[in-house]
Design a protein around this motif. Sequence first.
Motif, mmCIF file in Angstrom:
data_model
loop_
_atom_site.group_PDB
_atom_site.id
_atom_site.type_symbol
_atom_site.label_atom_id
_atom_site.label_comp_id
_atom_site.label_asym_id
_atom_site.label_seq_id
_atom_site.Cartn_x
_atom_site.Cartn_y
_atom_site.Cartn_z
ATOM 1 N N ARG A 98 -23.779 118.018 -21.106
ATOM 2 C CA ARG A 98 -22.734 118.174 -22.098
ATOM 3 C C ARG A 98 -23.282 118.414 -23.500
ATOM 4 N NH1 ARG A 98 -17.602 114.265 -22.552
ATOM 5 N NH2 ARG A 98 -16.537 115.542 -24.026
ATOM 6 N N GLY A 99 -24.477 117.958 -23.746
ATOM 7 C CA GLY A 99 -25.064 118.149 -25.066
ATOM 8 C C GLY A 99 -24.497 117.175 -26.081
ATOM 9 N N LEU A 100 -23.297 117.415 -26.507
ATOM 10 C CA LEU A 100 -22.622 116.534 -27.462
ATOM 11 C C LEU A 100 -21.718 115.589 -26.686
ATOM 12 C CD1 LEU A 100 -21.589 119.251 -30.038
ATOM 13 C CD2 LEU A 100 -23.514 117.689 -30.211
ATOM 14 N N HIS A 101 -21.971 114.322 -26.810
ATOM 15 C CA HIS A 101 -21.162 113.360 -26.063
ATOM 16 C C HIS A 101 -20.445 112.411 -27.026
ATOM 17 C CE1 HIS A 101 -19.743 110.928 -22.832
ATOM 18 N NE2 HIS A 101 -20.262 109.854 -23.390
ATOM 19 N N PRO A 102 -19.116 112.478 -27.079
ATOM 20 C CA PRO A 102 -18.380 111.561 -27.953
ATOM 21 C C PRO A 102 -18.449 110.128 -27.444
ATOM 22 C CG PRO A 102 -16.859 112.927 -26.704
ATOM 23 C CD PRO A 102 -18.238 113.400 -26.380
ATOM 24 N N LYS A 103 -18.452 109.184 -28.375
ATOM 25 C CA LYS A 103 -18.483 107.769 -28.015
ATOM 26 C C LYS A 103 -17.209 107.048 -28.414
ATOM 27 C CE LYS A 103 -23.461 107.462 -28.290
ATOM 28 N NZ LYS A 103 -24.593 107.053 -29.098
ATOM 29 N N ALA A 104 -16.362 107.713 -29.215
ATOM 30 C CA ALA A 104 -15.128 107.072 -29.664
ATOM 31 C C ALA A 104 -14.072 108.131 -29.970
ATOM 32 C CB ALA A 104 -15.380 106.221 -30.900
ATOM 33 N N MET A 105 -12.833 107.674 -30.030
ATOM 34 C CA MET A 105 -11.720 108.553 -30.366
ATOM 35 C C MET A 105 -10.829 107.832 -31.365
ATOM 36 S SD MET A 105 -8.956 110.287 -27.778
ATOM 37 C CE MET A 105 -7.435 109.379 -27.897
ATOM 38 N N MET A 106 -10.490 108.508 -32.453
ATOM 39 C CA MET A 106 -9.472 107.975 -33.341
ATOM 40 C C MET A 106 -8.267 108.912 -33.234
ATOM 41 S SD MET A 106 -11.258 108.473 -37.046
ATOM 42 C CE MET A 106 -10.049 109.121 -38.144
ATOM 43 N N PHE A 107 -7.104 108.420 -33.571
ATOM 44 C CA PHE A 107 -5.900 109.215 -33.329
ATOM 45 C C PHE A 107 -4.779 108.811 -34.276
ATOM 46 C CE2 PHE A 107 -6.134 105.536 -30.587
ATOM 47 C CZ PHE A 107 -4.907 104.925 -30.778
ATOM 48 N N ALA A 108 -3.792 109.695 -34.329
ATOM 49 C CA ALA A 108 -2.568 109.448 -35.088
ATOM 50 C C ALA A 108 -1.408 109.961 -34.244
ATOM 51 C CB ALA A 108 -2.604 110.169 -36.423
ATOM 52 N N GLU A 109 -0.349 109.204 -34.187
ATOM 53 C CA GLU A 109 0.836 109.623 -33.443
ATOM 54 C C GLU A 109 1.634 110.610 -34.281
ATOM 55 O OE1 GLU A 109 3.042 106.116 -32.430
ATOM 56 O OE2 GLU A 109 1.294 105.168 -31.546
ATOM 57 N N THR A 110 2.045 111.723 -33.659
ATOM 58 C CA THR A 110 2.891 112.710 -34.330
ATOM 59 C C THR A 110 3.533 113.601 -33.276
ATOM 60 O OG1 THR A 110 2.971 114.551 -35.903
ATOM 61 C CG2 THR A 110 0.914 114.257 -34.713
ATOM 62 N N TRP A 111 4.764 114.005 -33.529
ATOM 63 C CA TRP A 111 5.444 114.914 -32.604
ATOM 64 C C TRP A 111 4.993 116.350 -32.835
ATOM 65 C CZ3 TRP A 111 7.584 112.881 -28.554
ATOM 66 C CH2 TRP A 111 8.030 111.568 -28.617
ATOM 67 N N ALA A 112 4.483 116.652 -34.014
ATOM 68 C CA ALA A 112 3.998 117.996 -34.341
ATOM 69 C C ALA A 112 2.497 118.059 -34.083
ATOM 70 C CB ALA A 112 4.334 118.323 -35.793
ATOM 71 N N ASP A 113 2.102 117.740 -32.850
ATOM 72 C CA ASP A 113 0.689 117.594 -32.530
ATOM 73 C C ASP A 113 -0.124 118.872 -32.736
ATOM 74 O OD1 ASP A 113 2.070 118.682 -30.413
ATOM 75 O OD2 ASP A 113 1.010 117.569 -28.867
ATOM 76 N N ALA A 114 0.346 119.997 -32.269
ATOM 77 C CA ALA A 114 -0.420 121.241 -32.376
ATOM 78 C C ALA A 114 -0.560 121.686 -33.835
ATOM 79 C CB ALA A 114 0.224 122.343 -31.544
ATOM 80 N N GLU A 115 0.517 121.583 -34.589
ATOM 81 C CA GLU A 115 0.479 121.996 -35.993
ATOM 82 C C GLU A 115 -0.450 121.094 -36.811
ATOM 83 O OE1 GLU A 115 3.386 121.357 -34.372
ATOM 84 O OE2 GLU A 115 4.151 123.390 -34.086
ATOM 85 N N GLU A 116 -0.369 119.792 -36.567
ATOM 86 C CA GLU A 116 -1.232 118.849 -37.285
ATOM 87 C C GLU A 116 -2.699 119.073 -36.938
ATOM 88 O OE1 GLU A 116 -0.871 116.717 -39.686
ATOM 89 O OE2 GLU A 116 1.288 116.918 -39.844
ATOM 90 N N ALA A 117 -2.979 119.305 -35.657
ATOM 91 C CA ALA A 117 -4.368 119.542 -35.239
ATOM 92 C C ALA A 117 -4.910 120.798 -35.914
ATOM 93 C CB ALA A 117 -4.460 119.669 -33.727
ATOM 94 N N GLN A 118 -4.121 121.854 -35.946
ATOM 95 C CA GLN A 118 -4.568 123.092 -36.583
ATOM 96 C C GLN A 118 -4.816 122.885 -38.080
ATOM 97 O OE1 GLN A 118 -5.510 125.781 -34.928
ATOM 98 N NE2 GLN A 118 -6.231 126.584 -36.864
ATOM 99 N N ARG A 119 -3.936 122.139 -38.729
ATOM 100 C CA ARG A 119 -4.095 121.842 -40.147
ATOM 101 C C ARG A 119 -5.400 121.072 -40.399
ATOM 102 N NH1 ARG A 119 -3.453 117.826 -43.392
ATOM 103 N NH2 ARG A 119 -2.582 116.399 -41.872
#
Length: 101
Positions: free
Chosen positions: A61-82
């Motif tokens: 995999r090369g890059l291996h994440p060890k953690a995830m942070m997140f925020a709840e939102t109904w506009a998930d795709a738009e927020e991610a793109q922003r």
Amino acid sequence: MLRWYKPVHLSKLRMTDVPDMPGVYVLLREPDDISSVLKIGPARSLRAMFERELAIPDKGRGLHPKAMMFAETWADAEEAQRLIVAYKRKHGRPPPMNSQY
């Protein structure tokens, strides 16, 4: 304004710490360093995305994440793109695991 949760270690023991809600997530290389961003993405279910990351084997995999942070939102795709655009503006490139190359 998004309300971000503290980083959650990628571990089966922490699965219940992630809600089964839509939102945006950030995969981190180091759990204690929120600037170690590897990927930003939308999720229809944050818990399902957490489970998918746990299921990916480490090998090759090369890059291996060890953690995830997140925020709840109904506009998930738009927020991610922003967030990806803001990251790219600041660093001159998208996060490593968002790169197409």
